[in-house]
Write a protein that holds these residues in place. Structure first.
Motif, PDB file in Angstrom:
ATOM      1  N   GLU A  11       9.719 -19.696  55.067  1.00  9.93           N
ATOM      2  CA  GLU A  11      10.307 -20.593  56.135  1.00  9.93           C
ATOM      3  C   GLU A  11      10.477 -19.723  57.545  1.00  9.93           C
ATOM      4  OE1 GLU A  11      14.078 -21.662  56.947  1.00  9.93           O
ATOM      5  OE2 GLU A  11      14.818 -21.839  55.223  1.00  9.93           O
ATOM      6  N   LEU A  12       9.002 -18.716  57.195  1.00 10.15           N
ATOM      7  CA  LEU A  12       8.217 -17.816  57.668  1.00 10.15           C
ATOM      8  C   LEU A  12       6.587 -17.280  57.994  1.00 10.15           C
ATOM      9  CD1 LEU A  12      11.080 -15.185  58.856  1.00 10.15           C
ATOM     10  CD2 LEU A  12      10.396 -16.781  60.424  1.00 10.15           C
ATOM     11  N   PHE A  13       6.451 -16.893  57.097  1.00 12.84           N
ATOM     12  CA  PHE A  13       5.153 -16.617  57.632  1.00 12.84           C
ATOM     13  C   PHE A  13       4.321 -16.635  55.825  1.00 12.84           C
ATOM     14  CE2 PHE A  13       5.917 -13.608  60.803  1.00 12.84           C
ATOM     15  CZ  PHE A  13       5.674 -13.827  62.121  1.00 12.84           C
ATOM     16  N   GLU A  14       5.340 -17.188  54.723  1.00 13.81           N
ATOM     17  CA  GLU A  14       4.650 -17.522  53.488  1.00 13.81           C
ATOM     18  C   GLU A  14       3.085 -19.081  53.401  1.00 13.81           C
ATOM     19  OE1 GLU A  14       4.692 -19.625  49.869  1.00 13.81           O
ATOM     20  OE2 GLU A  14       5.939 -20.210  51.351  1.00 13.81           O
ATOM     21  N   PRO A  15       3.797 -19.191  54.337  1.00  9.10           N
ATOM     22  CA  PRO A  15       2.972 -20.760  54.106  1.00  9.10           C
ATOM     23  C   PRO A  15       1.607 -20.277  54.300  1.00  9.10           C
ATOM     24  CG  PRO A  15       4.207 -21.312  54.967  1.00  9.10           C
ATOM     25  CD  PRO A  15       5.427 -19.689  55.331  1.00  9.10           C
ATOM     26  N   TRP A  16       1.484 -18.911  55.436  1.00 10.14           N
ATOM     27  CA  TRP A  16       0.356 -18.902  54.970  1.00 10.14           C
ATOM     28  C   TRP A  16      -0.708 -17.594  53.932  1.00 10.14           C
ATOM     29  CZ3 TRP A  16       2.724 -19.750  59.341  1.00 10.14           C
ATOM     30  CH2 TRP A  16       2.776 -20.970  60.064  1.00 10.14           C
ATOM     31  N   PHE A  17      -0.300 -18.042  53.458  1.00 11.46           N
ATOM     32  CA  PHE A  17      -0.018 -16.218  51.728  1.00 11.46           C
ATOM     33  C   PHE A  17      -0.347 -17.477  51.303  1.00 11.46           C
ATOM     34  CE2 PHE A  17       1.198 -13.509  55.640  1.00 11.46           C
ATOM     35  CZ  PHE A  17      -0.087 -13.258  55.191  1.00 11.46           C
ATOM     36  N   ARG A  18       0.150 -18.702  50.715  1.00  8.51           N
ATOM     37  CA  ARG A  18       0.041 -19.457  49.656  1.00  8.51           C
ATOM     38  C   ARG A  18      -1.476 -19.783  48.977  1.00  8.51           C
ATOM     39  NH1 ARG A  18       4.538 -23.831  51.962  1.00  8.51           N
ATOM     40  NH2 ARG A  18       6.024 -22.972  51.687  1.00  8.51           N
ATOM     41  N   GLY A  19      -1.446 -20.492  47.527  1.00 13.76           N
ATOM     42  CA  GLY A  19      -2.236 -20.617  46.934  1.00 13.76           C
ATOM     43  C   GLY A  19      -3.255 -19.786  46.522  1.00 13.76           C
ATOM     44  N   GLY A  20      -3.077 -18.431  46.552  1.00  9.84           N
ATOM     45  CA  GLY A  20      -3.322 -16.794  45.447  1.00  9.84           C
ATOM     46  C   GLY A  20      -3.914 -16.146  46.964  1.00  9.84           C
ATOM     47  N   GLY A  87       6.424 -10.149  68.663  1.00 12.15           N
ATOM     48  CA  GLY A  87       6.988 -10.696  70.577  1.00 12.15           C
ATOM     49  C   GLY A  87       8.398 -11.736  69.734  1.00 12.15           C
ATOM     50  N   CYS A  88       8.758 -11.650  68.678  1.00 11.81           N
ATOM     51  CA  CYS A  88       9.938 -12.266  68.084  1.00 11.81           C
ATOM     52  C   CYS A  88      11.032 -12.104  66.937  1.00 11.81           C
ATOM     53  CB  CYS A  88       9.499 -13.793  66.919  1.00 11.81           C
ATOM     54  SG  CYS A  88       8.352 -14.808  67.901  1.00 11.81           S
ATOM     55  N   PHE A  89      10.775 -10.863  66.359  1.00 12.42           N
ATOM     56  CA  PHE A  89      11.480  -9.318  66.002  1.00 12.42           C
ATOM     57  C   PHE A  89      12.003  -8.485  66.006  1.00 12.42           C
ATOM     58  CE2 PHE A  89       9.561 -12.774  62.826  1.00 12.42           C
ATOM     59  CZ  PHE A  89      11.032 -13.640  62.121  1.00 12.42           C
ATOM     60  N   TYR A  90      11.331  -8.254  67.406  1.00 13.32           N
ATOM     61  CA  TYR A  90      11.573  -6.958  68.123  1.00 13.32           C
ATOM     62  C   TYR A  90      12.441  -7.323  69.442  1.00 13.32           C
ATOM     63  CZ  TYR A  90       9.357  -3.493  65.096  1.00 13.32           C
ATOM     64  OH  TYR A  90       8.555  -2.613  64.715  1.00 13.32           O
ATOM     65  N   ASP A  91      13.767  -6.247  69.477  1.00 12.59           N
ATOM     66  CA  ASP A  91      14.394  -6.534  70.821  1.00 12.59           C
ATOM     67  C   ASP A  91      13.763  -5.206  71.363  1.00 12.59           C
ATOM     68  OD1 ASP A  91      16.079  -7.023  73.202  1.00 12.59           O
ATOM     69  OD2 ASP A  91      18.303  -5.606  72.124  1.00 12.59           O
ATOM     70  N   TYR A  92      13.335  -5.955  72.828  1.00 17.40           N
ATOM     71  CA  TYR A  92      13.424  -4.540  74.174  1.00 17.40           C
ATOM     72  C   TYR A  92      14.550  -4.986  75.350  1.00 17.40           C
ATOM     73  CZ  TYR A  92       8.537  -4.604  71.517  1.00 17.40           C
ATOM     74  OH  TYR A  92       7.579  -5.139  70.292  1.00 17.40           O
ATOM     75  N   SER A  93      14.817  -5.167  75.365  1.00 16.90           N
ATOM     76  CA  SER A  93      15.910  -6.164  76.839  1.00 16.90           C
ATOM     77  C   SER A  93      16.282  -5.035  76.991  1.00 16.90           C
ATOM     78  CB  SER A  93      17.189  -6.982  76.181  1.00 16.90           C
ATOM     79  OG  SER A  93      17.416  -6.225  75.267  1.00 16.90           O
ATOM     80  N   VAL A 121      -2.274 -17.172  66.945  1.00 14.29           N
ATOM     81  CA  VAL A 121      -0.128 -17.024  68.031  1.00 14.29           C
ATOM     82  C   VAL A 121      -0.055 -18.467  67.578  1.00 14.29           C
ATOM     83  CG1 VAL A 121       0.538 -16.235  69.995  1.00 14.29           C
ATOM     84  CG2 VAL A 121      -1.421 -15.111  68.856  1.00 14.29           C
ATOM     85  N   LYS A 122      -0.710 -18.907  68.297  1.00 12.94           N
ATOM     86  CA  LYS A 122       0.000 -21.186  68.234  1.00 12.94           C
ATOM     87  C   LYS A 122       0.281 -21.783  67.490  1.00 12.94           C
ATOM     88  CE  LYS A 122      -0.920 -25.272  70.883  1.00 12.94           C
ATOM     89  NZ  LYS A 122      -2.304 -26.085  71.962  1.00 12.94           N
ATOM     90  N   ALA A 123       0.037 -21.614  66.254  1.00 14.96           N
ATOM     91  CA  ALA A 123      -0.244 -22.045  64.971  1.00 14.96           C
ATOM     92  C   ALA A 123       0.995 -21.521  64.577  1.00 14.96           C
ATOM     93  CB  ALA A 123      -1.088 -21.855  63.815  1.00 14.96           C
ATOM     94  N   MET A 124       1.100 -20.202  64.698  1.00 15.48           N
ATOM     95  CA  MET A 124       2.257 -19.681  64.002  1.00 15.48           C
ATOM     96  C   MET A 124       3.848 -19.435  64.691  1.00 15.48           C
ATOM     97  SD  MET A 124       1.104 -15.837  62.898  1.00 15.48           S
ATOM     98  CE  MET A 124      -0.072 -15.485  61.807  1.00 15.48           C
ATOM     99  N   LEU A 125       3.735 -20.239  66.019  1.00 17.57           N
ATOM    100  CA  LEU A 125       5.009 -20.436  66.891  1.00 17.57           C
ATOM    101  C   LEU A 125       5.037 -21.475  66.672  1.00 17.57           C
ATOM    102  CD1 LEU A 125       4.388 -17.723  70.036  1.00 17.57           C
ATOM    103  CD2 LEU A 125       6.093 -17.830  68.245  1.00 17.57           C
ATOM    104  N   ASN A 126       3.907 -22.637  67.081  1.00 22.80           N
ATOM    105  CA  ASN A 126       4.802 -23.512  67.049  1.00 22.80           C
ATOM    106  C   ASN A 126       4.473 -24.546  65.403  1.00 22.80           C
ATOM    107  OD1 ASN A 126       4.194 -24.211  69.763  1.00 22.80           O
ATOM    108  ND2 ASN A 126       2.060 -24.874  69.172  1.00 22.80           N
ATOM    109  N   GLY A 127       3.828 -23.936  64.254  1.00 21.05           N
ATOM    110  CA  GLY A 127       4.295 -24.460  63.098  1.00 21.05           C
ATOM    111  C   GLY A 127       5.472 -23.742  62.240  1.00 21.05           C
ATOM    112  N   ALA A 129       9.729 -23.509  62.529  1.00 18.05           N
ATOM    113  CA  ALA A 129      10.897 -24.086  63.117  1.00 18.05           C
ATOM    114  C   ALA A 129      11.589 -23.139  64.106  1.00 18.05           C
ATOM    115  CB  ALA A 129      11.357 -24.794  62.228  1.00 18.05           C
ATOM    116  N   MET A 130      11.825 -21.685  63.651  1.00 17.43           N
ATOM    117  CA  MET A 130      12.713 -20.861  63.561  1.00 17.43           C
ATOM    118  C   MET A 130      11.828 -20.542  65.081  1.00 17.43           C
ATOM    119  SD  MET A 130      13.135 -17.644  60.549  1.00 17.43           S
ATOM    120  CE  MET A 130      13.846 -19.253  59.926  1.00 17.43           C
ATOM    121  N   LEU A 131      11.264 -20.247  65.079  1.00 14.97           N
ATOM    122  CA  LEU A 131      10.268 -19.310  66.201  1.00 14.97           C
ATOM    123  C   LEU A 131       9.990 -20.280  67.147  1.00 14.97           C
ATOM    124  CD1 LEU A 131       7.029 -17.270  64.165  1.00 14.97           C
ATOM    125  CD2 LEU A 131      10.116 -16.763  64.447  1.00 14.97           C
ATOM    126  N   LYS A 132       9.176 -21.631  67.340  1.00 13.59           N
ATOM    127  CA  LYS A 132       9.361 -22.498  68.136  1.00 13.59           C
ATOM    128  C   LYS A 132      10.612 -22.593  68.926  1.00 13.59           C
ATOM    129  CE  LYS A 132       7.412 -27.415  68.530  1.00 13.59           C
ATOM    130  NZ  LYS A 132       6.968 -28.455  67.646  1.00 13.59           N
TER     131      LYS A 132
END
Length: 467
Positions: A11-20, A87-93, A121-127, A129-132
């Motif tokens: 549900e995160l970045f794995e779709p970018w690494f499919r198909g070998g 940007g999405c997984f680190y807490d800088y607050s 970046v846009k493809a990842m953030l929009n593609g 769901a939990m990051l969008k």
């Protein structure tokens, strides 16, 4: 969750690494493990040792890393992956004051190049769901996330790089940054960036590029840090080592066409056929501080040189100078940046020539007939320069090194001269020209007039022409 786990998550970045694709990304996973101080497999450790020249396993994350990798090696995609993960997984607050935003800046030679990474970046953030859901606002230049972090693009400028609080900076193709304001924009931009990272303890600087000449920040990092533990991470690899999907035949053909260029582009080797033309110290030693123009003196015989331009891409420049014994003196410079009307600039330059009682101008032979015709209409003879540009620069060098050249106080001129490069072709012929993406219009006019102003020995100079 660390970045490699995120790359394996469906549900995160794995779709970018499919198909070998994951197998071909093996060297990049080894780099990411090193960058973030993650446990390594034996195979990843071997890759780490090969590409960093180090032996010990990394035990902690790196705040600064340099990637020297051939073209099409996957740098842009990996930079986007790192940007989104930070940007999405680190807490800088806890490091940000109320109302303050942390910025992940992608800096390239221009925004067009930087947007290659932003598109990923846009493809990842929009593609994903939990990051969008984290995207609070999308603009043409980036994304504001709901955790007070912004991912955006910027250009290679030390002025526009100031004023931000940086949680990460991704410097893309840093070996090819060029600026009219500086001969060393990479160093100056990094110097402008680092204070913006000072209040974020885990801020990350990731500089990446295919290599170029043995100069600049990328070469400096390689020379100082490669193979040394306890220093910023330097990772050096060929295109195919990082991206095996690139066919060897493509690289072989490029090597056959131009071995030196392709060795840098694909084999990640710094070019040995390109070196700096002259040191900044030598040029600055010839500058008269505070003198931006010298007035006409009736006892001087002035000469002029023009570097014409059609008004669309390059500047049109004029330089006027004279000789005083063994010294050659630059008296006046004019530069008009595009867009402009060539006829109007010729008229303006002619007015300046008349102030110095100059009736003849020397110029570039590659501009065709139009500059000769335009100057002739205004009563100025346009004489073609017999020397090619490289020879003008080659003959300028001893004047600079011997301090017999007296230059005006112009950062733009100094930067253009210092930015010149010597190149040796496959046939052994040497040439001197500006770096890719750079300019030398002002430097060319100055080199031309200083060459023309050198007094030949045993020649009597006549009285100044009267107009």
């Amino acid at each position: 969750m660390n970045i490699i786990e995120a790359c394996d998550h469906p549900e995160l970045f794995e779709p970018w690494f499919r198909g070998g694709k994951r197998d071909s990304f093996g060297a990049w996973f080894a780099f990411l493990a090193a960058l973030f101080g993650l446990p390594m497999t034996d195979e990843q450790l071997e890759l780490y040792q090969k590409h960093t020249g180090r032996q010990e396993r990394p035990t902690e994350a790196n705040n600064e890393a340099w990637l020297i990798i051939g073209r099409r090696g996957g740098k842009s995609f990996t930079a986007a992956l790192v940007a989104v993960f930070l940007g999405c997984f680190y807490d800088y607050s806890r490091y940000l004051a109320p109302g303050e935003r942390g910025t992940i800046m992608v800096i390239a030679a221009d925004k067009k190049q930087a947007r290659v990474i932003i598109r990923y970046v846009k493809a990842m953030l929009n593609g994903i769901a939990m990051l969008k859901d984290m995207v609070a606002r999308e603009t043409a230049d980036g994304f504001d996330l709901d955790n007070n972090v912004t991912i955006e693009v910027g250009t290679a400028s030390f002025r526009s790089s100031r004023g931000y609080t940086y949680v990460a900076v991704l410097a893309d193709e840093i070996a090819f940054w060029r600026s009219e304001d500086s001969a060393n924009p990479d160093f100056e931009i990094l110097d402008a960036i680092r204070p913006g990272m000072a209040t974020i303890p885990n801020a990350m600087l990731l500089c990446m590029s295919s290599p170029y000449a043995r100069k600049g920040a990328l070469w400096d990092a390689f020379r100082r840090f490669y193979g040394k533990d306890g220093t910023p991470l330097v990772w050096k690899a060929t295109t195919r080592e990082m991206n095996p999907s690139i066919t060897q035949s493509v690289i072989d053909r490029a090597l056959e066409r131009d071995h030196a260029s392709a060795s840098a582009e694909y084999m990640a080797e710094f070019r040995s056929d390109i070196e700096a033309f002259v040191t900044r110290e030598a040029v600055e030693a010839c500058v008269s501080p505070g003198v931006i123009e010298r007035p006409y003196v009736s006892s001087n015989r002035y000469r002029a040189f023009v570097d014409p331009s059609g008004g669309s891409n390059d500047s049109m420049t004029l330089a006027i100078g004279h000789s005083e014994g063994e010294r050659v003196v630059l008296d006046c410079m004019r530069e008009r940046k595009p867009p402009f009307s060539p006829e109007a600039v010729v008229a303006e330059f002619v007015d300046t020539l008349r102030l110095y009682r100059v009736s003849e101008v020397e110029g570039d032979r590659y501009a065709g007939e139009w500059p000769r015709e335009q100057f002739r209409k205004k009563g100025i003879n346009y004489r073609l320069c017999e020397k090619p540009r490289s020879d003008l620069y080659r003959d300028l060098l001893p004047m600079l090194n011997s301090k017999t050249a007296d230059l005006l106080d112009s950062d733009r001129l100094v930067n253009q001269i210092v930015g010149l490069e010597r190149r040796v072709s496959r046939g052994g012929k040497e040439s001197i020209d500006h770096a890719p993406g750079g300019h030398d219009d002002l430097a060319n006019a100055v080199a031309g007039v200083l060459n023309a102003s050198v007094k030949p020995r045993n020649v009597v100079i006549s009285e100044p022409d009267r107009i």
